[in-house]
Write a protein that holds these residues in place. Structure first.
Motif, mmCIF file in Angstrom:
data_model
loop_
_atom_site.group_PDB
_atom_site.id
_atom_site.type_symbol
_atom_site.label_atom_id
_atom_site.label_comp_id
_atom_site.label_asym_id
_atom_site.label_seq_id
_atom_site.Cartn_x
_atom_site.Cartn_y
_atom_site.Cartn_z
ATOM 1 N N ALA A 17 0.948 -1.059 0.056
ATOM 2 C CA ALA A 17 -0.046 -0.407 0.139
ATOM 3 C C ALA A 17 0.715 1.225 0.645
ATOM 4 N N VAL A 18 2.178 1.513 1.032
ATOM 5 C CA VAL A 18 3.223 2.780 0.881
ATOM 6 C C VAL A 18 3.658 2.427 -0.498
ATOM 7 N N GLU A 19 3.896 1.993 -0.990
ATOM 8 C CA GLU A 19 4.377 1.814 -2.375
ATOM 9 C C GLU A 19 3.506 1.693 -2.933
ATOM 10 N N LEU A 20 1.959 2.098 -3.918
ATOM 11 C CA LEU A 20 0.944 2.659 -4.367
ATOM 12 C C LEU A 20 1.221 3.652 -4.023
ATOM 13 N N ARG A 21 0.908 4.315 -2.859
ATOM 14 C CA ARG A 21 0.965 5.555 -2.700
ATOM 15 C C ARG A 21 2.285 6.168 -3.595
ATOM 16 N N GLU A 22 3.649 6.009 -3.152
ATOM 17 C CA GLU A 22 4.622 6.597 -3.034
ATOM 18 C C GLU A 22 4.629 6.829 -4.919
ATOM 19 N N MET A 23 3.753 5.335 -6.213
ATOM 20 C CA MET A 23 3.602 5.835 -7.337
ATOM 21 C C MET A 23 2.748 6.998 -7.752
ATOM 22 N N ALA A 24 1.209 7.199 -6.645
ATOM 23 C CA ALA A 24 0.437 7.672 -6.959
ATOM 24 C C ALA A 24 0.993 9.051 -6.988
ATOM 25 N N ASP A 25 2.140 9.682 -5.920
ATOM 26 C CA ASP A 25 2.576 11.018 -5.627
ATOM 27 C C ASP A 25 3.492 11.318 -6.568
ATOM 28 N N ARG A 26 4.295 10.528 -7.660
ATOM 29 C CA ARG A 26 5.171 10.493 -8.474
ATOM 30 C C ARG A 26 4.163 10.655 -9.608
ATOM 31 N N LEU A 27 3.354 10.207 -9.762
ATOM 32 C CA LEU A 27 2.140 10.585 -11.608
ATOM 33 C C LEU A 27 1.441 12.448 -10.908
ATOM 34 N N HIS A 28 1.673 13.217 -9.514
ATOM 35 C CA HIS A 28 1.193 14.044 -9.304
ATOM 36 C C HIS A 28 2.862 15.473 -9.435
#
Length: 402
Positions: free
Chosen positions: A391-402
């Motif tokens: 879940a942490v890795e997915l949130r990090e990926m989402a942050d990079r998309l921004h």
């Protein structure tokens, strides 16, 4: 001419004693035959036992400061990882009560000091052989257990069931499934592709059957036979409900497997059809004195097979008897009576319809795909302990998309 041979590894023995002279004596006595480790206190012994290469046997003194041998023994038996290591107490205590106390804690033997070298060597060798034989029998029983339904394996080994020809008549719920047009669909497949997909499919379906308490009877080619109600039962109604819920979970998992197989590069897939019936069957051990098979027979078993053959690909077909037991919780549509082989009269059947809420709750594979992005999550393959990190890795990926 010389030949290279590898000598068998020596058994590892841990000697625990707070007296250096005793450690030296035991090491000198055992080191020619065994690999010897020594510990001067209980805490050090426990640390060594939890190493990557635990000992095959422990010789444990009782009278030690800070942590005596009895406490070491309790901690060893309290940990599933170390509970199976045989322990022999070495002590100057000679009373019957002390000896009985140590044996009650789980020690396999009790040797009094001053020690007799021949006695020590004989008893160490005896208990190492016993331990080795026990491990061998356990491994063999686990291998043999893979040829039996888990419930049957358990009942045989706990003594509640005998390996003898005996049957009884019980009301069971019977499940049949097969892969639609399997032979025709796989005619041009490579054998490796068939083996991989079929074994993958059987493994996943067997796991679901076990989760719902079904007794896995047999595999017949690409077909599976499972029944509920023996050797364990929750009652006729609950057995039927568990069976239908199992079938629904299997169909959902099939949809997920098809996604996973495509992600692995396979363009091969298939659909499964299922039939379920409830009725009185003969269940038990059939066969001869040489070989027996725990299975079910009877016309109700045949009806379940006929319903499966009449089911739509990806569908589940219930008999009237089964539907009557589960109708309060399962949504199904009554179909036109069907003519099936072996039955004179047309048979009523009900096609199960998935409930949207159940489908969303049970979903375990999630896939998102768009240009430049592909995400696939399979909750069955993602251990619970790693989901927080994922879940942490997915949130990090989402942050990079921004």
């Amino acid at each position: 001419m010389t030949t290279n041979s590898t000598a068998p590894a020596k058994a590892r023995i841990l000697v625990v004693d707070d007296t250096p002279d005793n450690l030296f004596l035991m090491s000198a006595l055992l080191e020619d035959t065994y690999e010897v480790m020594t510990a001067e206190c209980g805490a050090q012994a426990l640390e060594m036992v939890h190493s990557l290469t635990p000992p095959a046997l422990i010789l444990l003194d009782i009278m030690m400061p800070e942590m005596d041998g009895y406490e070491v023994m309790r901690r060893l038996r309290g940990n599933p990882i170390t509970a199976g290591i045989p322990v022999i107490f070495l002590t100057a205590l000679t009373s019957i009560a002390e000896e009985q106390f140590g044996l009650d804690l789980g020690a396999v033997d009790y040797i009094t000091k001053p020690i007799s070298p021949p006695v020590v060597l004989a008893r160490v060798n005896t208990h190492l052989e016993r331990s080795s034989n026990a491990r061998h029998l356990k491994a063999l029983s686990e291998k043999l257990g893979r040829y039996l339904a888990p419930q049957v394996y358990k009942s045989l080994f706990d003594g509640s069931r005998e390996a003898e020809i005996r049957t009884q008549r019980k009301k069971l719920t019977v499940f049949f499934s097969d892969i639609k047009d399997f032979t025709a669909s796989t005619a041009k497949w490579q054998p490796e592709e068939i083996t991989f997909l079929l074994n993958s499919y059987f493994s996943e379906m067997s796991k679901i059957a076990q989760d719902y308490g079904g007794t896995l009877d047999k595999f017949i080619g690409d077909a599976m036979v499972i029944f509920f109600g023996d050797p364990d039962t929750l009652g006729v109604k609950e057995d039927a409900l568990q069976c239908v819920k199992m079938a629904m979970a299997m169909q959902r998992r099939m949809s997920e497997l098809q996604i996973l197989w495509r992600e692995m590069g396979s363009d091969k897939t298939f659909q499964v059809r299922m039939g379920i019936n409830t009725g009185f069957c003969d269940v038990g051990n059939f066969g001869s004195d040489i070989r027996m098979d725990y299975t079910i027979i009877g016309s109700e078993v045949n009806l379940a097979a006929r319903l499966e053959q009449s089911a739509a690909p990806g569908g589940i077909l219930l008999s009237r008897e089964t539907y009557g037991l589960v109708r309060d919780e399962i949504v199904a549509t009554e179909l036109q009576p069907i003519n099936v082989k072996g039955f004179a009269d047309p048979v009523s059947s009900f096609a199960v319809r998935e409930v949207a809420q159940d489908e969303s709750v049970a979903r375990k594979v999630f896939q998102w795909e768009r240009l430049g992005m592909r995400v696939l999550i399979d909750l069955d393959r993602l251990p619970s302990a790693e989901r927080a990190a994922a879940a942490v890795e997915l949130r990090e990926m989402a942050d990079r998309l921004h």
